[in-house]
Design an enzyme around this catalytic site. Sequence first.
Site, PDB file in Angstrom:
ATOM      1  N   LYS A 179       3.927   3.397   0.493  1.00 29.89           N
ATOM      2  CA  LYS A 179       3.009   3.432  -0.652  1.00 29.89           C
ATOM      3  C   LYS A 179       3.797   3.719  -1.920  1.00 29.89           C
ATOM      4  O   LYS A 179       4.756   4.518  -1.915  1.00 29.89           O
ATOM      5  CB  LYS A 179       1.962   4.522  -0.402  1.00 29.89           C
ATOM      6  CG  LYS A 179       0.894   4.650  -1.480  1.00 29.89           C
ATOM      7  CD  LYS A 179      -0.112   5.725  -1.081  1.00 29.89           C
ATOM      8  CE  LYS A 179      -1.231   5.885  -2.087  1.00 29.89           C
ATOM      9  NZ  LYS A 179      -2.242   6.884  -1.648  1.00 29.89           N
ATOM     10  N   SER A 232      -6.743   5.453  -1.591  1.00 35.79           N
ATOM     11  CA  SER A 232      -5.819   4.823  -2.522  1.00 35.79           C
ATOM     12  C   SER A 232      -4.645   4.126  -1.832  1.00 35.79           C
ATOM     13  O   SER A 232      -3.856   3.432  -2.473  1.00 35.79           O
ATOM     14  CB  SER A 232      -5.261   5.884  -3.488  1.00 35.79           C
ATOM     15  OG  SER A 232      -4.526   6.878  -2.774  1.00 35.79           O
ATOM     16  N   SER A 283      -7.491   9.077   1.445  1.00 38.65           N
ATOM     17  CA  SER A 283      -6.802   7.883   0.958  1.00 38.65           C
ATOM     18  C   SER A 283      -5.962   7.150   1.995  1.00 38.65           C
ATOM     19  O   SER A 283      -5.539   6.020   1.743  1.00 38.65           O
ATOM     20  CB  SER A 283      -5.931   8.229  -0.252  1.00 38.65           C
ATOM     21  OG  SER A 283      -6.742   8.528  -1.366  1.00 38.65           O
TER      22      SER A 283
END
Length: 468
Positions: free
Chosen positions: A79, A149, A173
């Site tokens: 990420k 996210s 997330s």
Amino acid sequence: MQPFELSLTEASRAVRARELSPVELTESVLARIAAVEGQLGAYVTIAADAALAAAARAEREISEGGPRGPLHGIPMALKDLIDAAGMPTSASSRVRAGHVAERDSGVAERLGAAGAVLLGKTHTHEFAYGLITPQTNNAWDPGRVAGGSSGGSAVAVAAGGATFAMGTDTGGSIRVPAALNGVVGLKPTYGLVSRAGVTSLSWSLDHVGPLTHTVQDAALVLAAAAGHDPRDPASVSGPVPDRFRGGDGLRGLRVGIPRNHYFDRVAPEVEDSVRGAIERLAELGAELVDVEIPMARYLQAVQWGLMVPEATAYHERSLRATPDLYAADVRILLEAGELTSAGDYLRAQRARTLMRDAWTRMFDGIDVLAAPTVPMTAVEAGQEAVEWADGTTEAVSDSYVRLCAPANITGVPALTLPVGHDRAGLPIGMQLMARPFGDATVLHVGRIYEESVAGTGRLAPLAVPLAG
């Protein structure tokens, strides 16, 4: 089956058996990214040349001395909050344009030492402050949200664009996009995986964990990623738990079924699938125990009471210096944090302490809590609210965070795994939680369930034909 379709466990076995080379595997995954990325938008940075060089190096190392472990030569993604030396960490934000990491984050360092091959960085909702990841489309239906996210990481895995990926989880997330894209997501116990070198959203709620095809895969990644890191003040110094709780079955294991909160305002298809999966656990030998979720009415208030001021404090300088570089939704939340009083923040901290104690007592009577991960499947892109059967209307972001946030507040391990689909064919996730450092227990239960049902660990079927 093409190499990009393999789970981590399958790919690792093939590499160890010399049936598949790391270079062949990495080339297949990179070709897959090229085929689907234009439609899905999972990546912000793709480091193809560096990945192929790392794969070739892993191939030589394995040929000369054998594999270091199950991750050696396996392509992964990080990420875009997680630093990797020499690679941009933009947090999917104009605020961080041009930022290049000088050293590895703690988790990138550990995964690199295990021999994993870094493909690149995946999109996040800007600075992880959202539950949608607007740059990325759902792997099962590109007209729907990916979830956030860690949406880029979930979509990359679901579509075959990474054998595994790492995400972060502050209020769900990792688990939200994992559930919406039909993959496995693990939020480990707070402090088990280092956050050093990871851009923070809310330091007392942030966790780092894997997104994978199977529970077995998640266990392999956790074993490599977990461990004490002196650079992270919250990092635990004790031994990493065994990957799985002992034994091959669930007999004698107590599974808690929430009477409140977790099945409130949940889509009927989600409830039916999750309750069906819970019944499957009972068929496998588990004892089902009804439980009351303590202090449930305060959960969302405490989550926001902690997260909002901590996020604003982290962004204080850049928010004042370059406010126009933030996306509007993130800027509004950061500015709202400036209105939170010290008293409100301290009250949220006190309430969190009470919740932790109450959840500890709840887990005295059960081994695992089972519940929906999110109350609904992936909504259409642009949808801002959901209307429930009781007549209430809820923001999509509030809905997605509502069932995940308790595990961040309390720091307990939480695993999501696919357990069904709705009428549109979209994935449904079940969440398993245990007491702190009960990571091996949730992985054990998840693995036993997963092995009892057919078709786990496969790619999103909509994405498969995109390779041509």
